[in-house]
Write an enzyme that holds these catalytic residues in place. Structure first.
Site, PDB file in Angstrom:
ATOM      1  N   GLU A  66      -3.673   7.423  -3.824  1.00  0.00           N
ATOM      2  CA  GLU A  66      -3.574   6.116  -3.180  1.00  0.00           C
ATOM      3  C   GLU A  66      -3.300   5.049  -4.229  1.00  0.00           C
ATOM      4  O   GLU A  66      -4.031   4.958  -5.217  1.00  0.00           O
ATOM      5  CB  GLU A  66      -4.918   5.834  -2.498  1.00  0.00           C
ATOM      6  N   TYR A 108       0.862  -1.190   0.000  1.00  0.00           N
ATOM      7  CA  TYR A 108       0.000   0.000   0.000  1.00  0.00           C
ATOM      8  C   TYR A 108       0.893   1.232   0.000  1.00  0.00           C
ATOM      9  O   TYR A 108       1.862   1.316   0.755  1.00  0.00           O
ATOM     10  CB  TYR A 108      -0.885   0.019   1.257  1.00  0.00           C
TER      11      TYR A 108
END
Ligand code: ADP
Ligand code: MG
Length: 387
Positions: free
Chosen positions: A197, A109
């Site tokens: 993101e 991530y």
């Protein structure tokens, strides 16, 4: 403002972030063409909506043939995809991204947000990619790392290396991670983004880092100088009432109660909603008419607020400084007459030309419920809703 995954990927690619080859399609035939043009043997068909959690909800499908690509695209296009981020009604899928399927060795991530506390861009990274980062932060907070960027000197290489090494990216992956982080940071700064993101940032072909998903949100207040970003806006993903309101220079925010609020200024909107809540009611929305609102603007405001079927009463709370209460009153009368408003309307006016405004309402012969102050107005609005 949000953009679709395929748009975010195109943008990040232009900054040097590696992404899978792919293209958007608006029909199943186009999806099949994209797959043929891309070549290869496996593709991923991905529903393009402004919400995450698509993978678990059936919005990301692996296809082993062009026929399958066509089938998946056909199933997705025109359907409503319900994910944990869309709410129970889901979102209508009108575009799909068809891209090369890559063999994933690991998923990470990588996120960039503006941290309000430090007022700085903060890099968030985790070895637990592909999952909901909020969930990882709850269950495995030791797997989430943060690095704050000093805006005066920008994101430095040593910071990127620190983040990369904290999540276990070593060897050949390290310089790639540094390059990707710096590219995303540049993109955020250039484009006035609030959030970016990459989840997952994946390792493919043993030692290649690639962004398999991308989400970017932009600051609405900067869109006037971001023409490229503005051009990516998908109005179908936005509340039509908010779109219409912004076209009239009004700010509309949808909520889930039963009292529609027409106010001037965001601070007064907050106070109005607090007062409604204090009296045991709930606001359905609020619409900020801003300063210097003309009668036409006020009429438009009433029309937009009433488009929400859950509105059972309208509360108009105006504290006029630049505004004029007589103009507001004229707008309300015009709205009552032209829109044949049935819902009770509680009006509290204060400030510039208040006497003229009240006089207009009183002599209109229409059934306005007038209030002396905010507390009185909120109490009356809640009372009419509760019958
Ligand atoms: P969402 O976050 O909305 O669920 P993603 O784009 O992250 O959607 O896709 C979900 C999962 O599907 C990813 O975590 C990844 O494992 C897989 N995936 C996505 N794109 C590809 C791709 N091009 N090749 C292989 N797997 C993919
Ligand atoms: Mg994802």
């Amino acid at each position: 403002m949000n953009i679709h995954e395929y748009q975010a990927k195109e943008l990040l690619k232009s900054y040097g972030v590696p992404v899978p080859a792919g293209a958007v399609a608006f029909s199943y035939a186009q999806a099949a063409n994209v797959a043929e043009d891309l070549g290869g043997e496996r593709w991923v068909v991905k529903a393009q909506i402004h919400a995450g959690g698509r993978g678990k909800a059936g919005g990301v499908k692996l296809a082993g043939s062009v026929t399958e690509v066509r089938q998946f695209a056909d199933q997705m296009l025109g359907s409503r995809l319900v994910t944990h981020q869309t709410g129970p009604d889901g979102s209508l899928v009108q575009r799909v991204l068809v891209e090369q399927a890559r063999d994933i060795a690991a998923e990470y991530y990588l996120g960039f947000v503006i941290d309000r506390g430090s007022q700085r861009i903060t890099v968030i990274a985790s070895s637990e990619g592909g999952m909901d980062i909020e969930e990882v932060n709850k269950t495995h907070p030791e797997c989430v790392f943060q690095e704050t960027v000093d805006p005066a000197i920008g994101l430095r290489d040593f910071q990127c290396r620190k983040v990369a090494s904290a999540i276990g990216l070593r060897g050949k992956l390290m310089p790639q991670a540094v390059k990707i982080m710096k590219a995303i940071y540049r993109c955020i700064r250039d484009k006035d983004a609030l959030l970016a993101e990459i989840n997952p940032l994946a390792v493919v072909d043993k030692d290649q880092l690639i962004a398999l998903d991308a989400k970017i949100s932009f600051d609405d207040n900067a869109l006037y100088r971001q023409h490229q970003i503005n051009g990516m806006r998908d109005f179908d993903e936005e509340d039509p009432k908010e779109v219409e309101a912004s076209g009239h220079g009004l700010n509309y925010i949808a909520l889930d109660g039963s009292i529609g609020c027409i106010v001037n200024g965001a601070g007064l909107a907050m106070a109005t909603m607090d007062a409604i809540t204090l009296h045991g009611g709930r606001p359905a929305n609020f619409l900020d008419v801003g300063g210097g609102a003309s009668p036409e603007k006020v009429t438009n405001a009433c029309r937009i607020v009433l488009q929400d079927p859950s509105v059972k009463a309208i509360l108009v709370n105006i504290f006029a400084g630049i505004n004029r209460c007589d103009w507001i009153a004229r707008g309300l009368i015009q709205a009552m007459e032209s829109l044949h408003i049935k819902a009770p309307m509680v009006v509290r006016l204060a400030g510039t030309n208040v006497e003229e405004g009240r006089e207009l309402l009183d002599s209109s012969g229409l059934s306005f419920i007038t209030a002396q102050n905010l507390d009185d107005a909120a109490g009356k609005a809640v009372a009419v809703v509760k019958g």
